[in-house]
Design an enzyme around this catalytic site. Structure first.
Site, mmCIF file in Angstrom:
data_model
loop_
_atom_site.group_PDB
_atom_site.id
_atom_site.type_symbol
_atom_site.label_atom_id
_atom_site.label_comp_id
_atom_site.label_asym_id
_atom_site.label_seq_id
_atom_site.Cartn_x
_atom_site.Cartn_y
_atom_site.Cartn_z
ATOM 1 N N ASP A 64 0.803 -1.221 0.000
ATOM 2 C CA ASP A 64 0.000 0.000 0.000
ATOM 3 C C ASP A 64 0.838 1.274 0.000
ATOM 4 O OD1 ASP A 64 -2.232 -1.647 0.137
ATOM 5 O OD2 ASP A 64 -2.229 -1.646 2.329
ATOM 6 N N HIS A 83 -4.720 -1.739 -5.718
ATOM 7 C CA HIS A 83 -3.966 -0.600 -6.250
ATOM 8 C C HIS A 83 -4.940 0.506 -6.651
ATOM 9 C CE1 HIS A 83 -0.456 -3.498 -7.330
ATOM 10 N NE2 HIS A 83 -0.700 -3.435 -6.052
HETATM 11 P P1 GDP Z 1 -0.737 0.405 -3.548
HETATM 12 O O1 GDP Z 1 -1.316 -0.886 -3.077
HETATM 13 O O2 GDP Z 1 0.740 0.480 -3.316
HETATM 14 O O3 GDP Z 1 -1.087 0.722 -4.973
HETATM 15 O O4 GDP Z 1 -1.388 1.541 -2.640
HETATM 16 P P2 GDP Z 1 -2.947 1.663 -2.238
HETATM 17 O O5 GDP Z 1 -3.701 2.120 -3.423
HETATM 18 O O6 GDP Z 1 -3.413 0.442 -1.552
HETATM 19 O O7 GDP Z 1 -2.875 2.781 -1.116
HETATM 20 C C1 GDP Z 1 -2.362 4.042 -1.367
HETATM 21 C C2 GDP Z 1 -3.464 5.083 -1.056
HETATM 22 O O8 GDP Z 1 -2.873 6.350 -0.948
HETATM 23 C C3 GDP Z 1 -4.492 5.211 -2.154
HETATM 24 O O9 GDP Z 1 -5.735 5.504 -1.568
HETATM 25 C C4 GDP Z 1 -3.997 6.405 -2.982
HETATM 26 O O10 GDP Z 1 -5.039 7.082 -3.664
HETATM 27 C C5 GDP Z 1 -3.423 7.261 -1.898
HETATM 28 N N1 GDP Z 1 -2.283 8.113 -2.293
HETATM 29 C C6 GDP Z 1 -1.275 7.813 -3.140
HETATM 30 N N2 GDP Z 1 -0.356 8.786 -3.113
HETATM 31 C C7 GDP Z 1 -0.788 9.708 -2.224
HETATM 32 C C8 GDP Z 1 -0.235 10.936 -1.728
HETATM 33 O O11 GDP Z 1 0.845 11.374 -2.097
HETATM 34 N N3 GDP Z 1 -0.969 11.607 -0.794
HETATM 35 C C9 GDP Z 1 -2.179 11.170 -0.352
HETATM 36 N N4 GDP Z 1 -2.812 11.875 0.561
HETATM 37 N N5 GDP Z 1 -2.720 10.017 -0.801
HETATM 38 C C10 GDP Z 1 -2.019 9.296 -1.705
HETATM 39 P P1 IMO Z 2 -0.771 -4.133 -2.288
HETATM 40 O O1 IMO Z 2 -0.356 -4.628 -3.641
HETATM 41 C C1 IMO Z 2 -0.921 -4.582 2.059
HETATM 42 C C2 IMO Z 2 -0.519 -8.652 3.632
HETATM 43 C C3 IMO Z 2 -1.786 -9.060 4.357
HETATM 44 C C4 IMO Z 2 -1.208 -10.033 5.370
HETATM 45 C C5 IMO Z 2 -0.095 -10.718 4.586
HETATM 46 C C6 IMO Z 2 -0.495 -12.072 4.004
HETATM 47 O O2 IMO Z 2 -2.094 -3.454 -2.265
HETATM 48 O O3 IMO Z 2 0.318 -3.328 -1.673
HETATM 49 P P2 IMO Z 2 -2.056 -12.776 1.976
HETATM 50 O O4 IMO Z 2 -3.519 -12.547 1.751
HETATM 51 O O5 IMO Z 2 -1.185 -12.249 0.886
HETATM 52 O O6 IMO Z 2 -1.737 -14.221 2.302
HETATM 53 O O7 IMO Z 2 -1.732 -11.955 3.324
HETATM 54 O O8 IMO Z 2 0.259 -9.841 3.536
HETATM 55 N N1 IMO Z 2 -0.725 -8.149 2.256
HETATM 56 C C7 IMO Z 2 -0.814 -6.859 1.935
HETATM 57 N N2 IMO Z 2 -0.820 -5.761 2.704
HETATM 58 N N3 IMO Z 2 -0.992 -4.463 0.718
HETATM 59 C C8 IMO Z 2 -0.970 -5.558 -0.081
HETATM 60 O O9 IMO Z 2 -0.955 -5.474 -1.429
HETATM 61 C C9 IMO Z 2 -0.900 -6.826 0.523
HETATM 62 N N4 IMO Z 2 -0.864 -8.088 0.057
HETATM 63 C C10 IMO Z 2 -0.746 -8.882 1.122
HETATM 64 O O10 IMO Z 2 -2.400 -7.954 4.965
HETATM 65 O O11 IMO Z 2 -0.606 -9.306 6.418
HETATM 66 MG MG MG Z 3 -2.816 -1.595 -1.796
#
Ligand code: GDP
Ligand code: IMO
Ligand code: MG
Length: 432
Positions: free
Chosen positions: A18, A46
């Site tokens: 994340d 994502h």
């Molecule tokens: P990923 O799994 O690595 O793609 O990340 P996620 O989408 O799960 O979580 C990142 C969150 O942060 C999302 O809700 C994005 O819209 C938000 N986000 C990304 N960059 C920024 C930033 O620079 N500032 C803020 N406030 N939010 C951001």
């Molecule tokens: P993105 O791509 C955050 C974490 C789960 C758990 C551990 C194992 O959005 O960054 P799983 O279901 O893979 O067997 O869970 O890994 N986990 C993530 N945490 N972002 C992710 O993906 C994750 N993918 C797995 O929360 O702790």
């Molecule tokens: Mg994510």
């Protein structure tokens, strides 16, 4: 940084997921031809914000949102076919046509209903020792892949008779296993599962292909490939905080195996990190803040999971961990996300060491129990009060925020080339 000059690139998370990989992949996509998922499955979430439209993708590569680009799911993905088709339908309802720009590897392994069931049963049985998985069947699917005898791959969807036989055999085995080991009273229905998967097969047929040859030929023809990492490097099955990890290779070293491209393909390895650190699920998190500051970051950063909605644990930036993943990933540059979220704090902390009763640790160690026990060593820098969300150039940032980034860069030892101050595309600062 001039994005148009990047060669084949991977985007990978530097902590526990994340980090903002989705935003960065979306931003880079216009300079690439093919966006490839190579690891993980529906555990990923994502998020991409395009204007006022928010998209959260779990299985489809972020490239599906950019017209004219090819999006590919490589052999290393644990593919939940039903969820992927739902994702395609949900996008279609919003006017995004995936069309024939999607390619799915015939070698990818399928997440089957028994994998999701086993994920839940196993976690329940573990009780307080549970991993805190996303319940998407990831661990059981990869385990069956390695075990081989019980695995079902995308290519198996193309032979209805063989698929039926395989599902009958595996479901019978899993029914016995779940009843014996978990006292499970539910029974898998192989006939219903077969019908369900044959229906998926019909819809997926146009997308299924040998992505490996497609990637080789695309590279030969001068096309540019962007590899979208899922999860984060501290969740890597070999190099993360085992056993509190996911079941795939989540960093740059997962690209050759998960996509089927030569090891020397990657020219840029872009690590993505937040300006602080978060984690969902159980496991060690040395720089975690269980106080008001952790809560402040959670609320300001909207730190609730994209996939499960769980509140994310928040803490100061863990530079010990980031140094480790920078080396592990051979990172050539770094994107720091969510700098805007830290606005308003009197001081910002960075974890620069792990202390134990026996002295400091040399860095990330193998033993998760030891990492649970460490005392973080924090250094503090002055905070800033300015709202950063309107900043459009690096020079627009207040001096304290720039000093903080310089500190992170020197601790990690890799240039910070992108800084993000909000979820939108234009809230991104490129550093020369
Ligand atoms: P990923 O799994 O690595 O793609 O990340 P996620 O989408 O799960 O979580 C990142 C969150 O942060 C999302 O809700 C994005 O819209 C938000 N986000 C990304 N960059 C920024 C930033 O620079 N500032 C803020 N406030 N939010 C951001
Ligand atoms: P993105 O791509 C955050 C974490 C789960 C758990 C551990 C194992 O959005 O960054 P799983 O279901 O893979 O067997 O869970 O890994 N986990 C993530 N945490 N972002 C992710 O993906 C994750 N993918 C797995 O929360 O702790
Ligand atoms: Mg994510």
């Amino acid at each position: 940084m001039d994005l148009s000059k990047l060669g084949h690139t991977c985007v990978v998370g530097m902590h526990w997921g994340d980090e903002g990989k989705g935003k960065i992949v979306d931003l880079l996509t216009e300079h690439f031809d093919i966006v490839v998922r190579f690891n993980g499955g529906g555990n990923a979430g994502h998020t991409v914000l395009i204007g006022q439209e928010k998209f959260a993708l779990h299985l489809l590569p972020v490239g599906v949102l950019s017209p004219g680009k090819t999006a590919a799911i490589g052999p290393g993905v644990a593919l939940d076919a039903g969820r992927m088709l739902e994702e395609i339908d949900a996008l279609a309802a919003r006017g995004v046509a995936v069309g024939n720009h999607l390619k799915i590897s015939d070698r990818a392994h399928l997440v089957m209903p028994w994998h999701k069931r086993q994920d839940v049963l196993s976690e329940t049985a573990l009780g307080n020792s549970k991993i805190g998985t996303t319940a998407r069947g990831i661990g059981p699917c990869y385990a069956d892949k390695m075990y081989r005898a019980m695995a079902i791959r995308v290519v198996d969807l193309l032979d209805a008779r063989a698929l039926r036989e395989k599902i009958e055999r595996v479901a019978a085995f899993k029914n016995k296993l779940f009843a014996a080991c978990y006292d499970d009273t539910e029974r898998l229905n192989p006939a219903a599962i077969t019908e369900e998967y044959l229906a998926y097969a019909e819809r997926m047929r146009p997308f299924i292909c040998d992505t490996t040859t497609f990637f080789w030929e695309s590279i030969r023809d001068g096309k540019r490939l962007l590899f979208e990492g899922a999860n984060g490097m501290l969740l890597d099955v070999d190099h993360g905080t085992f056993p509190f990890v996911t079941s795939s290779t989540t960093g740059a070293i997962g690209v050759p195996a998960g996509a089927g491209v030569p090891a020397q393909t990657l020219q840029t390895c872009l690590g993505v990190t937040k300006a602080y650190t978060t984690r969902v699920g159980a496991g060690p998190f040395p720089s975690e803040l269980k106080d008001d500051i952790g809560q402040y970051i959670r609320e300001r950063g909207h730190e609730y999971g994209t996939t499960t909605g769980r509140p994310r644990r928040c803490g100061w930036f863990d530079a010990v961990a980031a140094r480790y993943t920078a080396r592990l990933g051979g990172l050539t540059q770094i994107a720091v996300m969510h700098l805007d979220t830290l606005t308003g704090l009197d001081r910002v902390g960075v974890c620069v060491g792990y202390e134990t009763a026996a002295g400091p640790l040399p860095g990330m160690v193998a033993d998760a129990a030891m990492l649970e026990q460490v005392k973080p060593v924090f250094e503090y820098l002055p905070g800033w009060k300015e709202d950063l969300r309107e900043c459009r150039r690096f020079e627009d940032l207040p001096a304290a925020a720039r000093a903080y980034l310089d500190k992170l860069e020197s601790l990690i030892g890799v240039p910070v080339t992108i800084v993000s101050v909000g979820p939108e595309r234009n809230q991104t600062l490129m550093r020369a």
